[in-house]
Design a protein around this motif. Structure first.
Motif, PDB file in Angstrom:
ATOM      1  N   UNK A  51       0.839  -1.200   0.000  1.00 27.76           N
ATOM      2  CA  UNK A  51       0.000   0.000   0.000  1.00 27.76           C
ATOM      3  C   UNK A  51       0.875   1.252   0.000  1.00 27.76           C
ATOM      4  N   UNK A  52       1.886   1.259   0.845  1.00 24.28           N
ATOM      5  CA  UNK A  52       2.804   2.394   0.924  1.00 24.28           C
ATOM      6  C   UNK A  52       3.562   2.577  -0.395  1.00 24.28           C
ATOM      7  N   UNK A  53       4.067   1.486  -0.949  1.00 25.06           N
ATOM      8  CA  UNK A  53       4.820   1.553  -2.206  1.00 25.06           C
ATOM      9  C   UNK A  53       3.955   2.095  -3.343  1.00 25.06           C
ATOM     10  N   UNK A  54       2.718   1.634  -3.427  1.00 33.15           N
ATOM     11  CA  UNK A  54       1.814   2.116  -4.480  1.00 33.15           C
ATOM     12  C   UNK A  54       1.505   3.604  -4.305  1.00 33.15           C
ATOM     13  N   UNK A  55       1.322   4.022  -3.060  1.00 35.48           N
ATOM     14  CA  UNK A  55       1.069   5.451  -2.812  1.00 35.48           C
ATOM     15  C   UNK A  55       2.293   6.292  -3.149  1.00 35.48           C
ATOM     16  N   UNK A  56       3.482   5.778  -2.838  1.00 35.75           N
ATOM     17  CA  UNK A  56       4.709   6.494  -3.207  1.00 35.75           C
ATOM     18  C   UNK A  56       4.791   6.683  -4.720  1.00 35.75           C
ATOM     19  N   UNK A  57       4.213   5.752  -5.463  1.00 31.68           N
ATOM     20  CA  UNK A  57       4.210   5.823  -6.926  1.00 31.68           C
ATOM     21  C   UNK A  57       3.036   6.633  -7.469  1.00 31.68           C
ATOM     22  N   UNK A  58       2.244   7.222  -6.566  1.00 32.74           N
ATOM     23  CA  UNK A  58       1.196   8.143  -6.978  1.00 32.74           C
ATOM     24  C   UNK A  58      -0.174   7.535  -7.219  1.00 32.74           C
ATOM     25  N   UNK A  59      -0.385   6.304  -6.778  1.00 34.37           N
ATOM     26  CA  UNK A  59      -1.669   5.652  -7.009  1.00 34.37           C
ATOM     27  C   UNK A  59      -2.628   5.844  -5.840  1.00 34.37           C
ATOM     28  N   UNK A  60      -3.905   5.911  -6.182  1.00 32.68           N
ATOM     29  CA  UNK A  60      -4.956   5.914  -5.170  1.00 32.68           C
ATOM     30  C   UNK A  60      -5.139   4.470  -4.714  1.00 32.68           C
ATOM     31  N   UNK A  61      -5.030   4.254  -3.402  1.00 35.85           N
ATOM     32  CA  UNK A  61      -5.084   2.901  -2.851  1.00 35.85           C
ATOM     33  C   UNK A  61      -6.020   2.880  -1.650  1.00 35.85           C
ATOM     34  N   UNK A  62      -6.912   1.896  -1.621  1.00 36.52           N
ATOM     35  CA  UNK A  62      -7.769   1.661  -0.466  1.00 36.52           C
ATOM     36  C   UNK A  62      -7.487   0.247   0.028  1.00 36.52           C
ATOM     37  N   UNK A  63      -7.398   0.087   1.338  1.00 38.13           N
ATOM     38  CA  UNK A  63      -7.131  -1.249   1.873  1.00 38.13           C
ATOM     39  C   UNK A  63      -8.218  -1.677   2.840  1.00 38.13           C
ATOM     40  N   UNK A  64      -8.356  -3.003   2.943  1.00 32.41           N
ATOM     41  CA  UNK A  64      -9.356  -3.608   3.829  1.00 32.41           C
ATOM     42  C   UNK A  64     -10.742  -3.012   3.578  1.00 32.41           C
ATOM     43  N   UNK A  65     -11.185  -3.068   2.333  1.00 30.67           N
ATOM     44  CA  UNK A  65     -12.455  -2.479   1.917  1.00 30.67           C
ATOM     45  C   UNK A  65     -13.581  -3.489   2.116  1.00 30.67           C
ATOM     46  N   UNK A  66     -14.589  -3.108   2.890  1.00 32.63           N
ATOM     47  CA  UNK A  66     -15.755  -3.965   3.087  1.00 32.63           C
ATOM     48  C   UNK A  66     -16.629  -3.986   1.848  1.00 32.63           C
ATOM     49  N   UNK A  67     -17.084  -5.171   1.474  1.00 29.63           N
ATOM     50  CA  UNK A  67     -17.921  -5.328   0.285  1.00 29.63           C
ATOM     51  C   UNK A  67     -19.304  -5.792   0.708  1.00 29.63           C
ATOM     52  N   UNK A  68     -20.301  -5.030   0.306  1.00 27.31           N
ATOM     53  CA  UNK A  68     -21.697  -5.379   0.559  1.00 27.31           C
ATOM     54  C   UNK A  68     -22.323  -5.827  -0.759  1.00 27.31           C
TER      55      UNK A  68
END
Length: 129
Positions: free
Chosen positions: A38-55
Protein backbone atom coordinates in the motif's frame (compact mmCIF):
# COMPACT_ATOMS: atom_id res chain seq x y z
CA UNK A 1 -10.65 2.16 -19.32
CA UNK A 2 -9.16 0.13 -22.16
CA UNK A 3 -7.46 -3.25 -21.95
CA UNK A 4 -4.16 -1.45 -22.51
CA UNK A 5 -4.87 0.80 -19.51
CA UNK A 6 -5.62 -2.24 -17.35
CA UNK A 7 -2.46 -3.96 -18.58
CA UNK A 8 -0.31 -0.91 -17.86
CA UNK A 9 -1.79 -0.48 -14.38
CA UNK A 10 -1.40 -4.16 -13.53
CA UNK A 11 2.22 -4.11 -14.75
CA UNK A 12 2.93 -1.14 -12.47
CA UNK A 13 1.25 -2.90 -9.54
CA UNK A 14 3.38 -6.00 -10.16
CA UNK A 15 6.52 -3.83 -10.32
CA UNK A 16 5.61 -2.30 -6.96
CA UNK A 17 4.97 -5.78 -5.50
CA UNK A 18 8.35 -6.98 -6.78
CA UNK A 19 10.02 -3.99 -5.10
CA UNK A 20 8.34 -4.90 -1.80
CA UNK A 21 9.36 -8.55 -2.21
CA UNK A 22 12.97 -7.63 -3.08
CA UNK A 23 13.16 -5.48 0.05
CA UNK A 24 11.32 -7.70 2.54
CA UNK A 25 11.69 -11.19 1.07
CA UNK A 26 9.38 -14.13 1.82
CA UNK A 27 8.36 -15.32 5.27
CA UNK A 28 6.36 -12.48 6.81
CA UNK A 29 2.69 -12.39 7.76
CA UNK A 30 0.33 -11.16 5.03
CA UNK A 31 -0.62 -7.88 6.73
CA UNK A 32 2.97 -6.60 6.63
CA UNK A 33 3.09 -7.10 2.88
CA UNK A 34 -0.23 -5.25 2.65
CA UNK A 35 1.17 -2.32 4.64
CA UNK A 36 4.34 -2.21 2.53
CA UNK A 37 2.59 -2.63 -0.85
CA UNK A 38 0.00 0.00 0.00
CA UNK A 39 2.80 2.39 0.92
CA UNK A 40 4.82 1.55 -2.21
CA UNK A 41 1.81 2.12 -4.48
CA UNK A 42 1.07 5.45 -2.81
CA UNK A 43 4.71 6.49 -3.21
CA UNK A 44 4.21 5.82 -6.93
CA UNK A 45 1.20 8.14 -6.98
CA UNK A 46 -1.67 5.65 -7.01
CA UNK A 47 -4.96 5.91 -5.17
CA UNK A 48 -5.08 2.90 -2.85
CA UNK A 49 -7.77 1.66 -0.47
CA UNK A 50 -7.13 -1.25 1.87
CA UNK A 51 -9.36 -3.61 3.83
CA UNK A 52 -12.46 -2.48 1.92
CA UNK A 53 -15.76 -3.97 3.09
CA UNK A 54 -17.92 -5.33 0.28
CA UNK A 55 -21.70 -5.38 0.56
CA UNK A 56 -24.06 -7.07 -1.88
CA UNK A 57 -27.67 -7.96 -2.47
CA UNK A 58 -29.00 -11.48 -2.53
CA UNK A 59 -32.65 -11.84 -3.60
CA UNK A 60 -33.69 -8.48 -2.11
CA UNK A 61 -31.59 -9.03 1.03
CA UNK A 62 -28.79 -6.51 1.58
CA UNK A 63 -25.77 -8.22 3.11
CA UNK A 64 -23.49 -5.52 4.46
CA UNK A 65 -19.72 -5.89 4.47
CA UNK A 66 -19.87 -9.64 3.93
CA UNK A 67 -16.21 -9.77 2.95
CA UNK A 68 -13.12 -7.60 2.91
CA UNK A 69 -10.96 -6.87 -0.10
CA UNK A 70 -7.26 -6.54 0.72
CA UNK A 71 -6.41 -3.67 -1.64
CA UNK A 72 -8.15 -1.72 -4.40
CA UNK A 73 -5.93 0.34 -6.74
CA UNK A 74 -7.32 3.35 -8.63
CA UNK A 75 -10.86 2.04 -8.09
CA UNK A 76 -10.08 -0.45 -10.90
CA UNK A 77 -8.05 -3.46 -9.75
CA UNK A 78 -8.52 -5.67 -6.70
CA UNK A 79 -5.46 -7.23 -5.05
CA UNK A 80 -5.83 -10.37 -2.98
CA UNK A 81 -2.63 -10.83 -1.01
CA UNK A 82 -1.35 -14.10 0.37
CA UNK A 83 1.71 -15.26 2.29
CA UNK A 84 1.30 -19.03 2.10
CA UNK A 85 3.61 -21.91 1.28
CA UNK A 86 1.29 -23.31 -1.37
CA UNK A 87 -0.85 -21.73 -4.01
CA UNK A 88 -4.46 -22.83 -4.02
CA UNK A 89 -6.97 -22.44 -6.86
CA UNK A 90 -9.45 -21.32 -4.22
CA UNK A 91 -7.59 -17.98 -3.99
CA UNK A 92 -8.38 -17.16 -7.62
CA UNK A 93 -11.99 -18.32 -7.14
CA UNK A 94 -12.28 -16.11 -4.06
CA UNK A 95 -10.95 -13.15 -6.04
CA UNK A 96 -13.37 -13.86 -8.89
CA UNK A 97 -16.23 -13.74 -6.38
CA UNK A 98 -15.00 -10.34 -5.17
CA UNK A 99 -14.78 -9.13 -8.78
CA UNK A 100 -18.33 -10.26 -9.51
CA UNK A 101 -19.73 -8.70 -6.33
CA UNK A 102 -18.04 -5.36 -7.00
CA UNK A 103 -18.38 -5.31 -10.79
CA UNK A 104 -14.62 -4.89 -11.19
CA UNK A 105 -13.00 -6.41 -14.28
CA UNK A 106 -9.50 -7.34 -13.11
CA UNK A 107 -7.77 -8.62 -10.01
CA UNK A 108 -4.40 -10.03 -9.01
CA UNK A 109 -3.65 -12.72 -6.47
CA UNK A 110 -0.16 -11.99 -5.13
CA UNK A 111 1.48 -14.61 -2.90
CA UNK A 112 4.56 -13.08 -1.30
CA UNK A 113 5.83 -16.35 0.17
CA UNK A 114 7.78 -17.30 -2.97
CA UNK A 115 11.47 -17.27 -3.82
CA UNK A 116 10.53 -15.50 -7.07
CA UNK A 117 7.44 -13.35 -6.65
CA UNK A 118 6.37 -13.80 -10.28
CA UNK A 119 5.71 -17.47 -9.46
CA UNK A 120 3.08 -16.34 -6.93
CA UNK A 121 1.10 -13.94 -9.14
CA UNK A 122 -2.17 -14.89 -10.82
CA UNK A 123 -4.30 -12.57 -12.96
CA UNK A 124 -8.07 -13.03 -12.64
CA UNK A 125 -10.55 -11.54 -15.12
CA UNK A 126 -14.28 -11.05 -14.56
CA UNK A 127 -15.94 -11.54 -17.94
CA UNK A 128 -14.27 -9.94 -20.92
CA UNK A 129 -12.91 -6.52 -21.76
Amino acid sequence: MTIEDYNRLSENIIAAAIEVHKTLGPGLVEKYYRYALTHELRLRGYKVCEEVGVSFNYKDLCIKEACRVDIIVEDKIILELKATERDNELYASQLLTYLRLTGFKLGLVINFNRIRLVDGIKRVINGSF
